[in-house]
Motif scaffolding. Sequence first.
Motif, PDB file in Angstrom:
ATOM      1  N   UNK A 110      17.054 -78.585  -3.546  1.00 37.91           N
ATOM      2  CA  UNK A 110      17.210 -77.238  -4.104  1.00 37.91           C
ATOM      3  C   UNK A 110      17.243 -77.345  -5.630  1.00 37.91           C
ATOM      4  N   UNK A 111      17.102 -76.213  -6.297  1.00 32.07           N
ATOM      5  CA  UNK A 111      17.066 -76.275  -7.772  1.00 32.07           C
ATOM      6  C   UNK A 111      18.402 -76.724  -8.349  1.00 32.07           C
ATOM      7  N   UNK A 112      19.485 -76.639  -7.551  1.00 29.30           N
ATOM      8  CA  UNK A 112      20.802 -77.046  -8.043  1.00 29.30           C
ATOM      9  C   UNK A 112      20.950 -78.570  -8.137  1.00 29.30           C
ATOM     10  N   UNK A 113      19.993 -79.328  -7.655  1.00 30.85           N
ATOM     11  CA  UNK A 113      20.124 -80.802  -7.693  1.00 30.85           C
ATOM     12  C   UNK A 113      20.163 -81.280  -9.147  1.00 30.85           C
ATOM     13  N   UNK A 114      21.030 -82.272  -9.412  1.00 25.38           N
ATOM     14  CA  UNK A 114      21.149 -82.780 -10.790  1.00 25.38           C
ATOM     15  C   UNK A 114      20.116 -83.889 -11.029  1.00 25.38           C
ATOM     16  N   UNK A 115      19.887 -84.197 -12.284  1.00 26.94           N
ATOM     17  CA  UNK A 115      18.967 -85.299 -12.615  1.00 26.94           C
ATOM     18  C   UNK A 115      19.481 -86.618 -12.038  1.00 26.94           C
ATOM     19  N   UNK A 116      20.812 -86.788 -12.078  1.00 28.87           N
ATOM     20  CA  UNK A 116      21.387 -88.041 -11.549  1.00 28.87           C
ATOM     21  C   UNK A 116      21.144 -88.135 -10.035  1.00 28.87           C
ATOM     22  N   UNK A 117      21.242 -87.006  -9.339  1.00 23.38           N
ATOM     23  CA  UNK A 117      20.998 -87.025  -7.888  1.00 23.38           C
ATOM     24  C   UNK A 117      19.524 -87.326  -7.588  1.00 23.38           C
ATOM     25  N   UNK A 118      18.627 -86.760  -8.399  1.00 24.97           N
ATOM     26  CA  UNK A 118      17.200 -87.068  -8.221  1.00 24.97           C
ATOM     27  C   UNK A 118      16.952 -88.557  -8.441  1.00 24.97           C
ATOM     28  N   UNK A 119      17.579 -89.097  -9.459  1.00 26.60           N
ATOM     29  CA  UNK A 119      17.419 -90.518  -9.765  1.00 26.60           C
ATOM     30  C   UNK A 119      17.942 -91.384  -8.615  1.00 26.60           C
ATOM     31  N   UNK A 120      19.062 -90.963  -8.036  1.00 25.07           N
ATOM     32  CA  UNK A 120      19.630 -91.727  -6.904  1.00 25.07           C
ATOM     33  C   UNK A 120      18.674 -91.685  -5.711  1.00 25.07           C
ATOM     34  N   UNK A 152      10.171 -80.819 -12.193  1.00 29.18           N
ATOM     35  CA  UNK A 152      11.217 -81.831 -12.409  1.00 29.18           C
ATOM     36  C   UNK A 152      10.914 -83.152 -11.716  1.00 29.18           C
ATOM     37  N   UNK A 153      10.195 -83.110 -10.591  1.00 28.18           N
ATOM     38  CA  UNK A 153       9.941 -84.387  -9.890  1.00 28.18           C
ATOM     39  C   UNK A 153       8.676 -85.089 -10.405  1.00 28.18           C
ATOM     40  N   UNK A 154       7.837 -84.343 -11.116  1.00 28.40           N
ATOM     41  CA  UNK A 154       6.584 -84.922 -11.626  1.00 28.40           C
ATOM     42  C   UNK A 154       6.822 -86.165 -12.502  1.00 28.40           C
ATOM     43  N   UNK A 155       7.780 -86.114 -13.452  1.00 33.04           N
ATOM     44  CA  UNK A 155       7.979 -87.310 -14.287  1.00 33.04           C
ATOM     45  C   UNK A 155       8.441 -88.544 -13.505  1.00 33.04           C
ATOM     46  N   UNK A 156       8.975 -88.327 -12.298  1.00 32.37           N
ATOM     47  CA  UNK A 156       9.379 -89.480 -11.479  1.00 32.37           C
ATOM     48  C   UNK A 156       8.182 -90.104 -10.762  1.00 32.37           C
ATOM     49  N   UNK A 157       7.016 -89.464 -10.884  1.00 33.75           N
ATOM     50  CA  UNK A 157       5.819 -89.964 -10.196  1.00 33.75           C
ATOM     51  C   UNK A 157       5.770 -89.524  -8.741  1.00 33.75           C
ATOM     52  N   UNK A 158       6.602 -88.553  -8.362  1.00 29.07           N
ATOM     53  CA  UNK A 158       6.632 -88.075  -6.976  1.00 29.07           C
ATOM     54  C   UNK A 158       5.503 -87.084  -6.732  1.00 29.07           C
ATOM     55  N   UNK A 159       5.295 -86.771  -5.443  1.00 33.21           N
ATOM     56  CA  UNK A 159       4.322 -85.750  -5.062  1.00 33.21           C
ATOM     57  C   UNK A 159       5.024 -84.652  -4.268  1.00 33.21           C
ATOM     58  N   UNK A 160       4.271 -83.599  -3.973  1.00 36.68           N
ATOM     59  CA  UNK A 160       4.785 -82.484  -3.173  1.00 36.68           C
ATOM     60  C   UNK A 160       4.058 -82.483  -1.829  1.00 36.68           C
ATOM     61  N   UNK A 161       4.828 -82.465  -0.751  1.00 34.90           N
ATOM     62  CA  UNK A 161       4.265 -82.313   0.599  1.00 34.90           C
ATOM     63  C   UNK A 161       4.395 -80.850   0.985  1.00 34.90           C
TER      64      UNK A 161
END
Length: 310
Positions: A110-120, A152-161
């Motif tokens: 969800x949009x409430x996720x923090x950068x640290x949580x994305x990194x984890x 926000x997930x693009x810089x991590x190199x992730x994709x969207x399903x």
Amino acid sequence: MNKPTSGDCTKTPGWLDWYAGPSQPAFRLPAGAVDAHCHVFGPGAEFPYAPERKYTPCDASKAQLFALRDHLGFARNVVVQATCHGADNRAMVDALQHSGGHARGVATVRRSISDAELQALHEAGVRGVRFNFVKRLVDFTPRDELLEIAARIKPLGWHVVIYFEAVDLPELWDFFTALPTTVVVDHMGRPDVSLPVDGPQFGLFLKFMREHPNVWSKVSCPERLSVTGPKALDGERSAYADVVPFARRVVEEFPDRVLWGTDWPHPNLKDHMPDDGLLVDFIPHIAPTPELQRKLLVDNPMRLYWPEEA
Ligand SMILES: O=C(O)/C=C(\CC(=O)C(=O)O)C(=O)O
């Protein structure tokens, strides 16, 4: 029907459990093959199902998933967050963390996720987020929230399903084509396979892939799409013949942008539960040459999920 509550692990009425004791596939998977679409469910006592879920499944644990992987001859899994766990990714992440590096994941956030949580999540092996547009599975999420997550997930190199049904593609087209990442479509956008493969409905999906080189497709789930069968049961090694022309068209036209997965434990099937060994025997019908098989099962998923090894 009453909505389930989080602590209630009573399966949805009519729920079909995954097939116990699958056959040994006749098709030998290439070394290093990736099952690029599968799920874990719970176990509910350890990882409760989400209060907002639309179905309550049978448990399907990481150990059972890894046993199936070994039995079928896959080397790795991509574990996709199932909607019954909402945006609580703990069961999926736990599976990744116990896979010895042999599993990567696709999360729901969800949009409430923090950068640290994305990194984890990244450190646990997550490499994508899933946006689900199938109305029987999820409540509506505003498009601006999804675009914000994609950015926000693009810089991590992730994709969207993305998961949607073919009739909804025209309405979703502008949103999908605005996504800034690689976009992976679940199950070929769920075509109606009783329509012609050369007709306008599947034609629009092929155009979507043709005009957008960032769009990939999973050519999975014939057991969900097939109308005429035959079912992958009772030794049938030429199952779901009506899906073959659709999946084969995508594999042959876009050999470098296709993925395949079992979809174990096959949530929400109403009609039958396939024997996963016979489901693997569907693969050579849609990817008839060793080169196409290697791209579909090894090269493409490795490039997307383990780029550091590809
Ligand atoms: O497993 C799939 O790919 C398809 C599903 C379930 C699903 O996506 C989910 O619950 O997240 C379906 O069509 O019911």
